[in-house]
Write a protein that holds these residues in place. Structure first.
Motif, PDB file in Angstrom:
ATOM      1  N   PHE A  95      -8.843  17.320  -6.979  1.00  0.00           N
ATOM      2  CA  PHE A  95     -10.073  18.007  -7.303  1.00  0.00           C
ATOM      3  C   PHE A  95      -9.973  19.429  -7.370  1.00  0.00           C
ATOM      4  O   PHE A  95     -10.670  19.965  -8.247  1.00  0.00           O
ATOM      5  CB  PHE A  95     -11.105  17.717  -6.042  1.00  0.00           C
ATOM      6  CG  PHE A  95     -11.569  16.273  -6.239  1.00  0.00           C
ATOM      7  CD1 PHE A  95     -12.607  15.935  -7.338  1.00  0.00           C
ATOM      8  CD2 PHE A  95     -11.113  15.312  -5.442  1.00  0.00           C
ATOM      9  CE1 PHE A  95     -13.148  14.753  -7.187  1.00  0.00           C
ATOM     10  CE2 PHE A  95     -11.683  13.838  -5.464  1.00  0.00           C
ATOM     11  CZ  PHE A  95     -12.893  13.552  -6.171  1.00  0.00           C
ATOM     12  N   ARG A  96      -8.911  20.101  -6.915  1.00  0.00           N
ATOM     13  CA  ARG A  96      -8.663  21.326  -7.184  1.00  0.00           C
ATOM     14  C   ARG A  96      -8.371  21.564  -8.666  1.00  0.00           C
ATOM     15  O   ARG A  96      -8.580  22.559  -9.358  1.00  0.00           O
ATOM     16  CB  ARG A  96      -7.371  22.050  -6.183  1.00  0.00           C
ATOM     17  CG  ARG A  96      -7.160  23.436  -6.529  1.00  0.00           C
ATOM     18  CD  ARG A  96      -6.149  24.094  -5.407  1.00  0.00           C
ATOM     19  NE  ARG A  96      -6.556  23.744  -3.999  1.00  0.00           N
ATOM     20  CZ  ARG A  96      -5.731  22.737  -3.240  1.00  0.00           C
ATOM     21  NH1 ARG A  96      -4.459  22.334  -3.899  1.00  0.00           N
ATOM     22  NH2 ARG A  96      -5.941  22.430  -2.158  1.00  0.00           N
ATOM     23  N   PHE A  99      -3.226  14.215  -1.929  1.00  0.00           N
ATOM     24  CA  PHE A  99      -3.462  14.046  -3.210  1.00  0.00           C
ATOM     25  C   PHE A  99      -5.067  14.186  -3.773  1.00  0.00           C
ATOM     26  O   PHE A  99      -5.381  14.781  -4.695  1.00  0.00           O
ATOM     27  CB  PHE A  99      -3.291  12.404  -3.685  1.00  0.00           C
ATOM     28  CG  PHE A  99      -3.778  11.975  -5.254  1.00  0.00           C
ATOM     29  CD1 PHE A  99      -2.768  12.403  -6.160  1.00  0.00           C
ATOM     30  CD2 PHE A  99      -4.900  11.347  -5.388  1.00  0.00           C
ATOM     31  CE1 PHE A  99      -3.086  12.020  -7.507  1.00  0.00           C
ATOM     32  CE2 PHE A  99      -5.094  11.162  -6.921  1.00  0.00           C
ATOM     33  CZ  PHE A  99      -4.123  11.349  -7.634  1.00  0.00           C
ATOM     34  N   PHE A 100      -5.845  14.019  -2.497  1.00  0.00           N
ATOM     35  CA  PHE A 100      -7.335  14.296  -2.837  1.00  0.00           C
ATOM     36  C   PHE A 100      -7.604  15.797  -3.090  1.00  0.00           C
ATOM     37  O   PHE A 100      -8.219  16.050  -4.095  1.00  0.00           O
ATOM     38  CB  PHE A 100      -8.063  14.035  -1.508  1.00  0.00           C
ATOM     39  CG  PHE A 100      -9.509  14.350  -1.482  1.00  0.00           C
ATOM     40  CD1 PHE A 100     -10.582  13.287  -2.048  1.00  0.00           C
ATOM     41  CD2 PHE A 100      -9.947  15.579  -1.411  1.00  0.00           C
ATOM     42  CE1 PHE A 100     -11.833  13.633  -2.060  1.00  0.00           C
ATOM     43  CE2 PHE A 100     -11.401  15.735  -1.292  1.00  0.00           C
ATOM     44  CZ  PHE A 100     -12.225  14.816  -1.879  1.00  0.00           C
ATOM     45  N   GLN A 106       0.688  -1.446   0.053  1.00  0.00           N
ATOM     46  CA  GLN A 106      -0.030   0.100  -0.035  1.00  0.00           C
ATOM     47  C   GLN A 106       0.943   1.278   0.255  1.00  0.00           C
ATOM     48  O   GLN A 106       1.944   1.160   0.574  1.00  0.00           O
ATOM     49  CB  GLN A 106      -0.760  -0.133   1.079  1.00  0.00           C
ATOM     50  CG  GLN A 106      -1.842   1.277   1.201  1.00  0.00           C
ATOM     51  CD  GLN A 106      -2.838   1.094   2.342  1.00  0.00           C
ATOM     52  OE1 GLN A 106      -3.306  -0.039   2.660  1.00  0.00           O
ATOM     53  NE2 GLN A 106      -3.124   2.182   3.190  1.00  0.00           N
ATOM     54  N   THR A 107       0.433   2.192  -0.899  1.00  0.00           N
ATOM     55  CA  THR A 107       1.153   3.544  -0.925  1.00  0.00           C
ATOM     56  C   THR A 107       0.213   4.558  -0.707  1.00  0.00           C
ATOM     57  O   THR A 107      -1.005   4.869  -1.333  1.00  0.00           O
ATOM     58  CB  THR A 107       1.948   3.679  -2.404  1.00  0.00           C
ATOM     59  OG1 THR A 107       2.714   2.724  -2.581  1.00  0.00           O
ATOM     60  CG2 THR A 107       2.461   5.020  -2.210  1.00  0.00           C
ATOM     61  N   ASN A 108       0.501   5.326   0.420  1.00  0.00           N
ATOM     62  CA  ASN A 108      -0.332   6.734   0.615  1.00  0.00           C
ATOM     63  C   ASN A 108       0.230   7.941   0.052  1.00  0.00           C
ATOM     64  O   ASN A 108       1.380   8.433   0.412  1.00  0.00           O
ATOM     65  CB  ASN A 108      -0.705   6.770   2.044  1.00  0.00           C
ATOM     66  CG  ASN A 108      -1.243   5.652   2.719  1.00  0.00           C
ATOM     67  OD1 ASN A 108      -2.078   4.891   2.072  1.00  0.00           O
ATOM     68  ND2 ASN A 108      -1.220   5.258   4.054  1.00  0.00           N
ATOM     69  N   LYS A 109      -0.455   8.596  -0.911  1.00  0.00           N
ATOM     70  CA  LYS A 109       0.141  10.007  -1.372  1.00  0.00           C
ATOM     71  C   LYS A 109      -0.661  11.131  -0.580  1.00  0.00           C
ATOM     72  O   LYS A 109      -1.721  11.405  -0.875  1.00  0.00           O
ATOM     73  CB  LYS A 109      -0.232  10.007  -2.808  1.00  0.00           C
ATOM     74  CG  LYS A 109       0.916   8.872  -3.605  1.00  0.00           C
ATOM     75  CD  LYS A 109       0.579   9.244  -5.075  1.00  0.00           C
ATOM     76  CE  LYS A 109       1.415   8.239  -5.864  1.00  0.00           C
ATOM     77  NZ  LYS A 109       1.257   8.273  -7.576  1.00  0.00           N
ATOM     78  N   ALA A 110       0.277  12.116   0.164  1.00  0.00           N
ATOM     79  CA  ALA A 110      -0.443  12.847   1.007  1.00  0.00           C
ATOM     80  C   ALA A 110      -1.068  13.995   0.001  1.00  0.00           C
ATOM     81  O   ALA A 110      -0.265  14.452  -1.179  1.00  0.00           O
ATOM     82  CB  ALA A 110       0.696  13.422   1.598  1.00  0.00           C
TER      83      ALA A 110
END
Length: 433
Positions: free
Chosen positions: A428-429, A423-424, A417-421
């Motif tokens: 959307f911006r 990113f959300f 698992q990789t989490n990209k800080a």
């Protein structure tokens, strides 16, 4: 010479069925109507013949695949149409000849035995019709048949008679051999009718007796509506027999049970269950809306809404809702929900997690998954067959297992698992801009 020969008339076109399938091959409760009649025939005699015409080869193959000792004849329909025409050139090798119709799947062997036990030269099956309109009336006196009158030829007094021709006959065979050459196509349809045998026999001074039978048992199937009515009657008979033998059914009118299914011990069927094919259910509960096809279920509970496809052996097992098995042998396991287990063997003590799939088909061939004892399978696991899982194994949730797993191991087959800080917000911006 045998005592009784049975001849089944199954040469008709069945046009009112509105189908290319021969009428006598339409099924009710898991077997064709002709197969039901053959089963009853073989209960009273080993000498059984079937007369065919329409789709001769197809029906012949169906008959001989199930009853290989049956004699098959083909009616010369062009030159000898009709029920008596069907008997042209048939060899009779018995003291008595019983003639029955191939489209009467509800017929009972006890009724056939009653016909055969008559001491008359000709015995005719007769029933008291609830509504005799359209039937040929059988005019009798003290059980002796005086004549048969068709509806269109009947007087007003004769139309009040409720005794109707059920269509089955038992002849002294020597008498039949004398009568058949005298039957002529003297009617609007230019057909040879077996009903004419009664008048000929009376003119010969022979004894013609009526044997009263149950109207429902001698129901003929001419269209798909009649087929549905007959199947419902047969279903009710099957379920009544099973419930009296100890099977518990909830809302039995919603349940379907194949006539070939067997139940052993204390069993329960809940509403909307379908038992299809040659199933054996022993000391088990089949819960609401589950389907079981041609499988063995023993000391187990299934469902609700489970689907057990053919060739499964399920012993001492809990199968939960929305679980499908096919060609699976499982013993003392649990598969609680939302899984597909096909072409597999699973041993005792194993727990199958939600969303587990055996990937048994590569587009060309089917492959097998073997899972040992005391295996804990995490949710959303895929077993890519062929693959073998040892005993005392844990499969981590979300794994795709493509290789064998040895005894005692933990198998993990999933990407890191990789989490990209942030990113959300970035994603959307940028879309809004």
């Amino acid at each position: 010479m045998s005592e009784i020969s049975v001849v089944i008339l199954a040469a008709g076109f069945g046009t009112r069925m509105k189908s290319d399938r021969p009428k006598v091959l339409f099924e009710l409760c898991g077997k064709s109507m002709l197969s039901h009649v053959l089963e009853r025939a073989y209960e009273i005699s080993d000498d059984v013949s079937v007369i065919l015409h329409y789709q001769f080869d197809r029906v012949k193959e169906a008959v001989l695949s199930e009853y290989p000792n049956t004699k098959i004849y083909k009616q010369d329909h062009e030159n000898f149409p009709g029920t008596a025409g069907a008997l042209k050139d048939i060899k009779f090798d018995s003291q008595k000849t019983l003639i029955v119709c191939g489209d009467m799947p509800l017929i009972d062997s006890a009724d056939l035995r009653s016909l055969c036990s008559s001491d008359a030269d000709v015995a005719l099956s007769v029933f008291r019709a609830k509504d005799p309109f359209g039937y040929g009336r059988v005019i009798t006196k003290d059980g002796e048949i005086l004549k048969i009158v068709e509806q269109k030829d009947a007087s007003e007094e004769e139309k009040l008679v409720c005794d109707a021709n059920a269509g089955c006959y038992c002849f002294d065979t020597k008498v039949l051999e004398k009568i058949l050459p005298q039957i002529a196509p003297n009617n609007a349809q230019k057909e040879y009718y077996l009903t004419d045998s009664i008048k000929i026999a009376k003119d010969m001074g022979l004894k013609c007796s009526a044997v009263w039978v149950d109207e429902q048992n001698f129901m003929g199937i001419n269209d798909k509506f009649a087929l549905s009515v007959a199947e419902e009657i047969m279903q009710n008979r099957i379920k009544e027999r099973l419930m009296k033998a100890g099977v518990l059914m909830r809302l039995p009118s919603t349940i379907y049970i194949d006539c070939r299914a067997k139940f052993i011990g204390e069993c329960e069927l809940q509403e909307n269950v379908s038992i299809i094919g040659e199933c054996v259910i022993e000391n088990s509960i089949i819960k609401s809306s589950s389907v079981v096809e041609s499988s063995l279920i023993k000391n187990s509970d299934l469902g609700p809404m489970a689907h057990i496809r053919p060739k499964c052996e399920i012993v001492g097992t809990h199968i939960g809702n929305f679980v499908e098995l096919k060609n699976a042998k499982v013993n003392n396991i649990k598969a609680g929900h939302l899984s597909y287990l096909g072409d597999c063997e699973i041993s005792s003590g194993t727990n199958i997690g939600c969303g587990t799939i055996t990937c048994n088909y590569d587009g060309k061939k089917k492959y097998k998954t073997i899972i040992g004892k005391n295996v804990f399978v995490g949710s959303d696991t895929q077993f890519v067959a062929p693959v073998k899982i040892g005993n005392d194994v844990i499969i981590a949730a979300g794994s795709t297992i493509v290789s064998d797993v040895p005894n005692g191991a933990l198998a993990i087959a999933r990407s890191k698992q990789t989490n990209k800080a942030e990113f959300f917000y970035k994603f959307f911006r940028s879309n809004n801009e």
